[in-house]
Design a protein around this motif. Structure first.
Motif, PDB file in Angstrom:
ATOM      1  N   LYS A  17      27.192 -13.461 -17.252  1.00 50.98           N
ATOM      2  CA  LYS A  17      27.340 -14.579 -16.307  1.00 50.98           C
ATOM      3  C   LYS A  17      27.695 -15.868 -17.041  1.00 50.98           C
ATOM      4  O   LYS A  17      28.492 -16.677 -16.551  1.00 50.98           O
ATOM      5  N   SER A  18      27.101 -16.047 -18.214  1.00 46.13           N
ATOM      6  CA  SER A  18      27.396 -17.236 -19.009  1.00 46.13           C
ATOM      7  C   SER A  18      28.849 -17.223 -19.482  1.00 46.13           C
ATOM      8  O   SER A  18      29.552 -18.235 -19.410  1.00 46.13           O
ATOM      9  N   LEU A  19      29.316 -16.069 -19.955  1.00 50.76           N
ATOM     10  CA  LEU A  19      30.702 -15.951 -20.400  1.00 50.76           C
ATOM     11  C   LEU A  19      31.680 -16.132 -19.244  1.00 50.76           C
ATOM     12  O   LEU A  19      32.811 -16.586 -19.435  1.00 50.76           O
ATOM     13  N   ARG A  20      31.248 -15.780 -18.068  1.00 48.89           N
ATOM     14  CA  ARG A  20      32.095 -15.929 -16.873  1.00 48.89           C
ATOM     15  C   ARG A  20      32.350 -17.408 -16.576  1.00 48.89           C
ATOM     16  O   ARG A  20      33.434 -17.781 -16.118  1.00 48.89           O
ATOM     17  N   THR A  21      31.356 -18.274 -16.854  1.00 46.75           N
ATOM     18  CA  THR A  21      31.475 -19.686 -16.483  1.00 46.75           C
ATOM     19  C   THR A  21      31.883 -20.584 -17.649  1.00 46.75           C
ATOM     20  O   THR A  21      32.351 -21.696 -17.430  1.00 46.75           O
ATOM     21  N   GLU A  22      31.711 -20.118 -18.882  1.00 41.83           N
ATOM     22  CA  GLU A  22      32.041 -20.957 -20.039  1.00 41.83           C
ATOM     23  C   GLU A  22      33.553 -21.094 -20.211  1.00 41.83           C
ATOM     24  O   GLU A  22      34.317 -20.216 -19.818  1.00 41.83           O
ATOM     25  N   THR A  23      33.942 -22.191 -20.830  1.00 45.14           N
ATOM     26  CA  THR A  23      35.335 -22.362 -21.230  1.00 45.14           C
ATOM     27  C   THR A  23      35.516 -21.702 -22.586  1.00 45.14           C
ATOM     28  O   THR A  23      34.931 -22.133 -23.577  1.00 45.14           O
ATOM     29  N   ILE A 154      30.960  -8.403 -13.406  1.00 44.02           N
ATOM     30  CA  ILE A 154      30.547  -9.803 -13.506  1.00 44.02           C
ATOM     31  C   ILE A 154      31.685 -10.672 -14.031  1.00 44.02           C
ATOM     32  O   ILE A 154      32.021 -11.703 -13.452  1.00 44.02           O
ATOM     33  N   ILE A 155      32.274 -10.246 -15.138  1.00 41.83           N
ATOM     34  CA  ILE A 155      33.346 -11.036 -15.749  1.00 41.83           C
ATOM     35  C   ILE A 155      34.571 -11.117 -14.840  1.00 41.83           C
ATOM     36  O   ILE A 155      35.199 -12.163 -14.690  1.00 41.83           O
ATOM     37  N   MET A 156      34.924 -10.002 -14.212  1.00 39.70           N
ATOM     38  CA  MET A 156      36.115  -9.963 -13.370  1.00 39.70           C
ATOM     39  C   MET A 156      35.852 -10.423 -11.942  1.00 39.70           C
ATOM     40  O   MET A 156      36.785 -10.557 -11.154  1.00 39.70           O
ATOM     41  N   ASP A 157      34.568 -10.619 -11.607  1.00 32.67           N
ATOM     42  CA  ASP A 157      34.176 -11.063 -10.267  1.00 32.67           C
ATOM     43  C   ASP A 157      34.696 -10.105  -9.194  1.00 32.67           C
ATOM     44  O   ASP A 157      35.371 -10.498  -8.239  1.00 32.67           O
ATOM     45  N   ILE A 158      34.378  -8.828  -9.383  1.00 33.47           N
ATOM     46  CA  ILE A 158      34.785  -7.786  -8.435  1.00 33.47           C
ATOM     47  C   ILE A 158      33.561  -6.967  -8.049  1.00 33.47           C
ATOM     48  O   ILE A 158      32.483  -7.123  -8.632  1.00 33.47           O
TER      49      ILE A 158
END
Length: 199
Positions: A17-23, A154-158
């Motif tokens: 989740k953190s990697l999903r939102t970080e730049t 999570i990363i791909m938001d699927i």
């Protein structure tokens, strides 16, 4: 970024989740995570094959000469760097099939953080005993596959169902890449970058 390397074992969902939102940037991922962790298997393999060697039955241990082990270890290291880039490109290309196209850096983070257990398990090559390496490698591979299947949705938001199909496609492509790398290593032997054994 490096703090996530240890958290991926204890709190994988939080890391994803953190990697999903970080730049994220490709340069920081390579400098902070890929390069340091990709050094583990080649360095361990170099030490193990030149100092301990491996033994078959009651025969004396077979080792590699340092001069032949060094170029193999260097190529091993660069093969890992290229493999992460190629798999990340594949994830990036496939992302639009399962949802919206994700940034390349995020796809690279997925490829890298899924493989952390495999890279760390490479330390077993310090002592190249078949059964020890097989056991530790299987544990690392099992957890890496688990991380991939947890991380993709999570990363791909699927959805989890789409994530399962996406993860399976990434896993299949990774196995094909592994076979291609093994074939390339055999070809390189013909060009003089092959093992020289000693006892």
């Amino acid at each position: 970024m490096f703090k996530h390397v240890f958290s991926i074992f204890s709190q994988p969902d939080a890391v994803w989740k953190s990697l999903r939102t970080e730049t994220l940037s490709v340069a920081s991922l390579y400098l902070q995570v890929v390069i340091p962790l990709s050094l583990i298997p080649p360095l361990a393999g170099y030490y193990g094959t030149t100092h301990h060697g491996w033994q078959v039955g009651n025969n004396p241990p077979v080792k590699l000469t340092p001069d032949s082990a060094l170029p193999i270890s260097i190529l091993y290291f660069f093969a890992l760097l290229v493999a992460f880039y190629v798999i990340a490109q594949l994830i990036h290309w496939m992302s639009s099939t399962y949802g919206e196209r994700q940034p390349f850096a995020r796809c690279l983070a997925l490829a890298i953080f899924s493989a952390i257990p495999l890279l760390i398990s490479g330390i077993a090559q310090v002592y190249p005993e078949l059964w020890i390496n097989l056991l530790i490698g299987l544990i690392g591979m099992t957890y890496a596959v688990y991380l991939l299947y947890r991380g993709v949705p999570i990363i791909m938001d699927i959805s989890d169902q789409q994530g399962f199909l996406f993860s399976s496609a990434v896993l299949a492509a990774s196995l094909v890449s592994l076979v291609a790398t093994l074939a390339a290593s055999v070809i390189l032997w013909d060009f003089g970058v092959g093992p020289v054994f000693t006892y």
